[in-house]
Design a protein around this motif. Structure first.
Motif, mmCIF file in Angstrom:
data_model
loop_
_atom_site.group_PDB
_atom_site.id
_atom_site.type_symbol
_atom_site.label_atom_id
_atom_site.label_comp_id
_atom_site.label_asym_id
_atom_site.label_seq_id
_atom_site.Cartn_x
_atom_site.Cartn_y
_atom_site.Cartn_z
ATOM 1 N N PHE A 10 0.852 -1.188 0.000
ATOM 2 C CA PHE A 10 0.000 0.000 0.000
ATOM 3 C C PHE A 10 0.888 1.238 0.000
ATOM 4 O O PHE A 10 1.810 1.354 0.797
ATOM 5 C CB PHE A 10 -0.915 0.009 1.226
ATOM 6 N N ARG A 11 0.558 2.173 -0.904
ATOM 7 C CA ARG A 11 1.312 3.426 -0.985
ATOM 8 C C ARG A 11 0.424 4.590 -0.543
ATOM 9 O O ARG A 11 -0.708 4.729 -1.013
ATOM 10 C CB ARG A 11 1.791 3.661 -2.422
ATOM 11 N N PHE A 12 0.965 5.401 0.367
ATOM 12 C CA PHE A 12 0.224 6.542 0.909
ATOM 13 C C PHE A 12 1.012 7.826 0.645
ATOM 14 O O PHE A 12 2.219 7.871 0.891
ATOM 15 C CB PHE A 12 0.007 6.384 2.422
ATOM 16 N N SER A 13 0.334 8.876 0.187
ATOM 17 C CA SER A 13 1.030 10.133 -0.089
ATOM 18 C C SER A 13 0.659 11.229 0.909
ATOM 19 O O SER A 13 1.521 11.993 1.336
ATOM 20 C CB SER A 13 0.723 10.612 -1.514
ATOM 21 N N ARG A 14 -0.605 11.317 1.301
ATOM 22 C CA ARG A 14 -1.028 12.387 2.207
ATOM 23 C C ARG A 14 -0.520 12.116 3.619
ATOM 24 O O ARG A 14 -0.509 10.976 4.076
ATOM 25 C CB ARG A 14 -2.549 12.511 2.200
ATOM 26 N N TRP A 15 -0.125 13.178 4.307
ATOM 27 C CA TRP A 15 0.495 13.004 5.624
ATOM 28 C C TRP A 15 -0.450 12.330 6.604
ATOM 29 O O TRP A 15 -0.025 11.514 7.422
ATOM 30 C CB TRP A 15 0.962 14.356 6.173
ATOM 31 N N ARG A 16 -1.754 12.636 6.530
ATOM 32 C CA ARG A 16 -2.691 12.029 7.482
ATOM 33 C C ARG A 16 -2.859 10.531 7.225
ATOM 34 O O ARG A 16 -3.087 9.759 8.162
ATOM 35 C CB ARG A 16 -4.037 12.745 7.447
ATOM 36 N N ASP A 17 -2.756 10.130 5.967
ATOM 37 C CA ASP A 17 -2.851 8.705 5.653
ATOM 38 C C ASP A 17 -1.569 7.970 6.046
ATOM 39 O O ASP A 17 -1.617 6.817 6.485
ATOM 40 C CB ASP A 17 -3.140 8.513 4.164
ATOM 41 N N ARG A 18 -0.444 8.637 5.881
ATOM 42 C CA ARG A 18 0.820 8.044 6.344
ATOM 43 C C ARG A 18 0.804 7.872 7.863
ATOM 44 O O ARG A 18 1.261 6.845 8.379
ATOM 45 C CB ARG A 18 1.998 8.922 5.931
ATOM 46 N N ALA A 19 0.298 8.865 8.565
ATOM 47 C CA ALA A 19 0.215 8.767 10.024
ATOM 48 C C ALA A 19 -0.723 7.633 10.423
ATOM 49 O O ALA A 19 -0.446 6.881 11.361
ATOM 50 C CB ALA A 19 -0.256 10.101 10.606
ATOM 51 N N PHE A 52 15.929 -1.400 0.674
ATOM 52 C CA PHE A 52 16.900 -2.148 1.466
ATOM 53 C C PHE A 52 17.782 -1.197 2.264
ATOM 54 O O PHE A 52 19.001 -1.152 2.106
ATOM 55 C CB PHE A 52 17.753 -3.021 0.541
ATOM 56 N N THR A 53 17.145 -0.390 3.117
ATOM 57 C CA THR A 53 17.885 0.561 3.942
ATOM 58 C C THR A 53 17.244 0.592 5.322
ATOM 59 O O THR A 53 16.073 0.247 5.480
ATOM 60 C CB THR A 53 17.862 1.987 3.350
ATOM 61 N N PRO A 54 17.996 1.046 6.342
ATOM 62 C CA PRO A 54 17.423 1.153 7.688
ATOM 63 C C PRO A 54 16.579 2.400 7.876
ATOM 64 O O PRO A 54 15.971 2.577 8.934
ATOM 65 C CB PRO A 54 18.665 1.180 8.585
ATOM 66 N N VAL A 55 16.522 3.279 6.871
ATOM 67 C CA VAL A 55 15.746 4.509 6.978
ATOM 68 C C VAL A 55 14.312 4.226 6.541
ATOM 69 O O VAL A 55 14.076 3.823 5.396
ATOM 70 C CB VAL A 55 16.343 5.620 6.100
ATOM 71 N N PRO A 56 13.324 4.391 7.421
ATOM 72 C CA PRO A 56 11.943 4.036 7.079
ATOM 73 C C PRO A 56 11.376 4.879 5.945
ATOM 74 O O PRO A 56 11.661 6.070 5.824
ATOM 75 C CB PRO A 56 11.177 4.287 8.381
ATOM 76 N N ASN A 57 10.569 4.239 5.111
ATOM 77 C CA ASN A 57 9.764 4.927 4.112
ATOM 78 C C ASN A 57 8.351 5.028 4.682
ATOM 79 O O ASN A 57 7.634 4.026 4.741
ATOM 80 C CB ASN A 57 9.766 4.148 2.803
ATOM 81 N N THR A 58 7.946 6.207 5.091
ATOM 82 C CA THR A 58 6.659 6.370 5.762
ATOM 83 C C THR A 58 5.482 6.286 4.802
ATOM 84 O O THR A 58 4.328 6.341 5.231
ATOM 85 C CB THR A 58 6.602 7.707 6.506
ATOM 86 N N GLY A 59 5.758 6.114 3.508
ATOM 87 C CA GLY A 59 4.684 6.078 2.520
ATOM 88 C C GLY A 59 4.317 4.699 2.014
ATOM 89 O O GLY A 59 3.345 4.567 1.266
ATOM 90 N N VAL A 60 5.072 3.647 2.390
ATOM 91 C CA VAL A 60 4.807 2.304 1.865
ATOM 92 C C VAL A 60 4.759 1.297 3.009
ATOM 93 O O VAL A 60 5.695 1.230 3.823
ATOM 94 C CB VAL A 60 5.870 1.878 0.834
ATOM 95 N N TYR A 61 3.679 0.515 3.033
ATOM 96 C CA TYR A 61 3.495 -0.525 4.043
ATOM 97 C C TYR A 61 3.058 -1.813 3.354
ATOM 98 O O TYR A 61 2.577 -1.791 2.212
ATOM 99 C CB TYR A 61 2.468 -0.092 5.087
ATOM 100 N N ALA A 62 3.229 -2.937 4.061
ATOM 101 C CA ALA A 62 2.904 -4.235 3.471
ATOM 102 C C ALA A 62 2.256 -5.137 4.512
ATOM 103 O O ALA A 62 2.495 -4.990 5.716
ATOM 104 C CB ALA A 62 4.170 -4.898 2.921
ATOM 105 N N ILE A 63 1.425 -6.064 4.025
ATOM 106 C CA ILE A 63 0.809 -7.083 4.881
ATOM 107 C C ILE A 63 1.017 -8.447 4.221
ATOM 108 O O ILE A 63 0.594 -8.652 3.077
ATOM 109 C CB ILE A 63 -0.692 -6.839 5.093
#
Length: 235
Positions: A10-19, A52-63
């Motif tokens: 899932f890809r999220f762009s808006r800050w409220r959806d990322r939160a 493949f980095t330790p820096v989180p991408n706040t816009g992409v999540y997986a299940i």
């Protein structure tokens, strides 16, 4: 019945959806635990760049989910409220359907996948998951940028991402390849990846590890506007 694995992105762009997606790393656990027929599941974040980095991408999540069969997987993903909430908030979503063909190791103390006979040809997916020992975090992540650049430039890899349950400590890599020859050529090449594998084995860097391969059965949705499986001859 043949076990079906689904991996949904899932890809999220808006800050409220990322939160919202970040809070659901904890908040979705009760809903996931109540889904019928779901024998194993993991909520994951992702890394920046190739993932493949330790820096989180706040816009992409997986299940990741393990189901008893394909029909059950399709029904639950379509009808269950928690997945609908993710799809409704996401700008883009993609789910790949997989059949495990080989698996060794454990994930959170379990062997979640029940492999069937491995196909002799055709596209495949590879998943590695490891719990990294805290004392070697600097060594492990020091090697990752070179590996990330290498896999990112490999013309044979059709899809790749790094995800994880806990930043830094739990690392999952997922990639899709046109065939076993192409994947083996990358894994065994004399480069950062081969050197990292040797270091892991020599130093016993992982507390727990799992390696699995999957036949690809199909997908729904898009990623970057297209299906990553477009043009593949699936079995």
């Amino acid at each position: 019945m043949t076990q079906t694995i689904t991996l949904s992105f899932f890809r999220f762009s808006r800050w409220r959806d990322r939160a919202w997606a970040l809070t659901m790393m904890g908040g979705a656990r009760m809903a996931m635990a109540r889904i019928p027929d779901l024998s194993f599941w993991k909520l994951c974040g992702s890394g920046t760049g190739e993932g493949f980095t330790p820096v989180p991408n706040t816009g992409v999540y997986a299940i990741l989910c393990v189901w008893p069969d394909n029909d059950t997987a399709t029904q639950r993903l379509t009808e269950t409220a928690i997945f609908e909430r993710y799809r409704r908030r996401a700008d883009e979503h993609w789910t790949v359907f997989l059949t495990p063909t080989s698996s060794r190791g454990e994930w959170s103390g379990k062997a979640p996948f029940s492999p069937v006979s491995e196909p002799v040809s055709g596209p495949l997916a590879a998943l590695t998951r490891a719990t990294i020992k805290p004392g070697i975090l600097a060594k492990f992540w020091g090697r990752v940028p070179d590996i990330s650049a290498m896999i990112g430039s490999d013309p044979n890899v059709l899809f790749k991402i790094g995800i994880g349950e806990v930043p830094m400590l739990h690392q999952i890599t997922f990639s899709i390849w046109p065939g076993t020859d192409e994947m083996a050529a990358f894994a065994r090449s004399n480069g950062p990846h081969a050197a990292a594998i040797k270091a892991v084995r020599d130093g016993a860097w992982f507390k727990e590890e799992l390696y699995a391969r999957f036949a690809i059965r199909g997908d729904t949705g898009t990623w970057n506007g297209v299906s990553p499986l477009e043009g593949l001859n699936l079995q």
